[in-house]
Design a protein around this motif. Sequence first.
Motif, PDB file in Angstrom:
ATOM      1  N   SER A 169      48.977  27.770  33.446  1.00  0.00           N
ATOM      2  CA  SER A 169      48.484  29.094  33.085  1.00  0.00           C
ATOM      3  C   SER A 169      47.552  28.981  31.885  1.00  0.00           C
ATOM      4  O   SER A 169      47.837  28.265  30.930  1.00  0.00           O
ATOM      5  CB  SER A 169      49.668  29.988  32.759  1.00  0.00           C
ATOM      6  OG  SER A 169      49.211  31.250  32.417  1.00  0.00           O
TER       7      SER A 169
ATOM      8  N   SER B 213      40.964  31.318  36.658  1.00  0.00           N
ATOM      9  CA  SER B 213      40.312  32.607  36.930  1.00  0.00           C
ATOM     10  C   SER B 213      38.916  32.615  36.328  1.00  0.00           C
ATOM     11  O   SER B 213      37.989  33.218  36.882  1.00  0.00           O
ATOM     12  CB  SER B 213      41.127  33.754  36.347  1.00  0.00           C
ATOM     13  OG  SER B 213      42.385  33.812  36.968  1.00  0.00           O
ATOM     14  N   THR B 214      38.770  31.936  35.207  1.00  0.00           N
ATOM     15  CA  THR B 214      37.463  31.911  34.553  1.00  0.00           C
ATOM     16  C   THR B 214      36.414  31.263  35.456  1.00  0.00           C
ATOM     17  O   THR B 214      35.287  31.748  35.549  1.00  0.00           O
ATOM     18  CB  THR B 214      37.562  31.161  33.214  1.00  0.00           C
ATOM     19  OG1 THR B 214      38.614  31.742  32.451  1.00  0.00           O
ATOM     20  CG2 THR B 214      36.276  31.246  32.445  1.00  0.00           C
TER      21      THR B 214
ATOM     22  N   GLN C  75      43.387  38.700  40.808  1.00  0.00           N
ATOM     23  CA  GLN C  75      44.778  38.517  40.408  1.00  0.00           C
ATOM     24  C   GLN C  75      45.508  39.859  40.348  1.00  0.00           C
ATOM     25  O   GLN C  75      46.660  39.972  40.695  1.00  0.00           O
ATOM     26  CB  GLN C  75      44.804  37.822  39.049  1.00  0.00           C
ATOM     27  CG  GLN C  75      45.948  36.865  38.895  1.00  0.00           C
ATOM     28  CD  GLN C  75      45.700  35.866  37.771  1.00  0.00           C
ATOM     29  OE1 GLN C  75      44.655  35.854  37.125  1.00  0.00           O
ATOM     30  NE2 GLN C  75      46.676  35.022  37.521  1.00  0.00           N
TER      31      GLN C  75
HETATM   32  N1  LIG Z   1      38.522  38.735  29.370  1.00  0.00           N
HETATM   33  C1  LIG Z   1      38.827  37.735  28.530  1.00  0.00           C
HETATM   34  N2  LIG Z   1      38.402  37.779  27.250  1.00  0.00           N
HETATM   35  C2  LIG Z   1      38.696  36.783  26.400  1.00  0.00           C
HETATM   36  N3  LIG Z   1      39.402  35.708  26.709  1.00  0.00           N
HETATM   37  C3  LIG Z   1      39.864  35.584  27.970  1.00  0.00           C
HETATM   38  C4  LIG Z   1      39.595  36.612  28.941  1.00  0.00           C
HETATM   39  N4  LIG Z   1      40.167  36.236  30.099  1.00  0.00           N
HETATM   40  C5  LIG Z   1      40.756  35.052  29.853  1.00  0.00           C
HETATM   41  N5  LIG Z   1      40.577  34.666  28.580  1.00  0.00           N
HETATM   42  C6  LIG Z   1      41.043  33.403  27.979  1.00  0.00           C
HETATM   43  O1  LIG Z   1      40.473  32.327  28.701  1.00  0.00           O
HETATM   44  C7  LIG Z   1      41.406  31.284  28.922  1.00  0.00           C
HETATM   45  C8  LIG Z   1      41.477  30.961  30.403  1.00  0.00           C
HETATM   46  O2  LIG Z   1      41.969  32.074  31.091  1.00  0.00           O
HETATM   47  P1  LIG Z   1      42.055  32.178  32.676  1.00  0.00           P
HETATM   48  O3  LIG Z   1      42.297  33.597  32.993  1.00  0.00           O
HETATM   49  O4  LIG Z   1      40.864  31.543  33.272  1.00  0.00           O
HETATM   50  O5  LIG Z   1      43.349  31.303  32.970  1.00  0.00           O
HETATM   51  P2  LIG Z   1      44.038  31.001  34.362  1.00  0.00           P
HETATM   52  O6  LIG Z   1      43.939  29.534  34.549  1.00  0.00           O
HETATM   53  O7  LIG Z   1      43.489  31.870  35.420  1.00  0.00           O
HETATM   54  O8  LIG Z   1      45.553  31.360  34.055  1.00  0.00           O
HETATM   55  P3  LIG Z   1      46.653  32.065  35.008  1.00  0.00           P
HETATM   56  O9  LIG Z   1      47.193  31.012  35.893  1.00  0.00           O
HETATM   57  O10 LIG Z   1      47.681  32.510  34.028  1.00  0.00           O
HETATM   58  O11 LIG Z   1      46.002  33.181  35.736  1.00  0.00           O
HETATM   59  C9  LIG Z   1      42.723  31.780  28.339  1.00  0.00           C
HETATM   60  O12 LIG Z   1      42.912  31.109  27.138  1.00  0.00           O
HETATM   61  C10 LIG Z   1      42.539  33.244  28.096  1.00  0.00           C
HETATM   62  O13 LIG Z   1      43.162  33.614  26.910  1.00  0.00           O
END
Ligand SMILES: Nc1ncnc2c1ncn2[C@@H]1O[C@H](COP(=O)(O)OP(=O)(O)OP(=O)(O)O)[C@@H](O)[C@H]1O
Length: 594
Positions: free
Chosen positions: A370, A375-376, A416
């Motif tokens: 996580s 998602s990014t 998501q």
């Molecule tokens: N809208 C946003 N603004 C600022 N920071 C963000 C935003 N969305 C995500 N982040 C940050 O970017 C990083 C990556 O987040 P991301 O959502 O891509 O993780 P993920 O791999 O999809 O996690 P998960 O499995 O929990 O969904 C995290 O540290 C999060 O805090």
Amino acid sequence: MENYKRLLQYLKPYRFRVGLSVALMFAVTLSAIPMPLFQKQVIDAAIPNRDERLLVVIFFAVLALYAVRGLVSFTLNYLVGWLGQRVIFDLRFQSYRHLQRLSLAYYDGRQPGKIMARLTGDIDVIQYALTQGFVYLITDVATLLIVVGWLFLLQWKLALITMFILPLYVLNYKLLLSRIRIVSVELRERWEKMMSTLTEKVGSIAVVKVFAREGYETDRFMETVAGNFKLGMQQTKLNRFLGATSQVIRALGTGLVLWVGGTIVQDRGMTPGALFAFYGYLGYLYDPAVRIVDFNVQLQWANAAIERVFETLDTRPEIVDAPDAVHLPSVRGEVEFRNVTFGYDSDHPVLHDVSFKVNPGEIIAIVGPSGAGKSTIVNLLARFYDVNAGHVLVDGHDVRNVRLETMRRHIGMVAQETILFSVSLKENIRYGKKDATTDQVISAARSADLHEFVMSLPDGYETKIGEDGIKLSGGQKQRMAIARAILANPRILILDDATSALDSHTEANVQAALGHLMEGRTNFVIAHRLSTILNADRILVMSEGRIVDFGTHTVLVNRPGLYQDLYREQFKTVEDLSDDDRERLLTYATAAHA
Ligand SMILES: Nc1ncnc2c1ncn2[C@@H]1O[C@H](COP(=O)(O)OP(=O)(O)OP(=O)(O)O)[C@@H](O)[C@H]1O
Ligand SMILES: [Mg+2]
């Protein structure tokens, strides 16, 4: 003043109506002049001369005057009302359209309540300042000038006395009004805050309840409301005090005029009728003077509102079409990230030098802990944000050089969090393809294993969701989102945890459907379930914003590394499965894949 000038531009398209309003205002102002003169005639001519005919003439003259004045006033108020509503309409429409264009980054750091306040309260303040304030300002200034002129013509000594009292009256207003406005501004800010709290807490009442924080929330709200009460009372007190003091000052003026005027009449310096007329004109003087002062104070207040609205309008969307952006009628679905570095806030990158390439038609699973940036990655592909460095390429085109609208048409996303609107199920499903036929909607719903559920509802596809409709479970919502994506038929499909809320039976059904859905598309699947991952052609392993591995399941699972660890940790149960179950899982995974 800059702001105000810019605001006046909003009246420009309606300059004819503005001109007409100003003309009508002068008419209304001028129509106030004869009345005291009629009174003068009654006292100075009709009464001493016992002139019955003159009284009849004055009766009809007064009637005619007020009939005309009424008609003009009505037209004027209608016009000003129209202008005000029209400016609201224009500003709201423009702001909303602009808000729709602004990028996600704009919304990331802002409370929805505050954005809403701009479209409601602020625009109302502006409308008031622009029409009531501005338009009536002209009448008031004109009235003041004309009336003061008349007063001097009638009796200059009395006029001088009035000229001493009037500034006192105005000063009193100026002092108190500024304080009243300060309180009003604070009240408004608190109101905005209260609305934000309410929206948040009412919207998330389940969280409050789960932690049994009702009492705490009530107490906190109580504080806010008590604060509003105190401020509200302060405002009332100031208002009433202003009412009382201004009446005393006004009485002082009127009293002096009657006293000094009386002696002047006794000395035959003016007729009783003239004194009466003078007295009549006095009544026209105070209100416009106060409104002019009030307008100035209001202007400062409105200025804050104007600034906020213009700030929204002036925010440039970060994601825009490049001037030479190309139109991509169709894509094959090749996706490449080339040395991509990105942070939601550019000082804190969450993706570091990410590079990978995906062939058209591939199914790519993205796995990782996580916060790793899964998602990014897909957010960048959908171009919700732009990279800080590097390139995101689709079919070899940097997404920044492709027209946004055509790019988005090729990309479908089941995010998501599923968000549905308060319209019918059918409308929700075809949100991304508004010309879809009912048959197409039904077939999409079938693929998402939703059709039977929908048909079990009395209103079927016309069932409304939300406040006056049904509530859906998490899994039902996800299936809605999948149906929506299926219908939009994108070339590149992104599923971000799209099956996380489904039970294993439903998931199997949906997964099978998704298997078909994925054919002929490039797919990015973020999932935590083994079945989905086994389904993928290749797996992108992420950790702390970097790609740590990229390959097929067989290769990755057989060499030490994050994937192997994740696999062992998350799916060790697989080892514990009965042979039957494992067999079933694998058959189904391969079937879905084929
Ligand atoms: N809208 C946003 N603004 C600022 N920071 C963000 C935003 N969305 C995500 N982040 C940050 O970017 C990083 C990556 O987040 P991301 O959502 O891509 O993780 P993920 O791999 O999809 O996690 P998960 O499995 O929990 O969904 C995290 O540290 C999060 O805090
Ligand atoms: Mg995520």
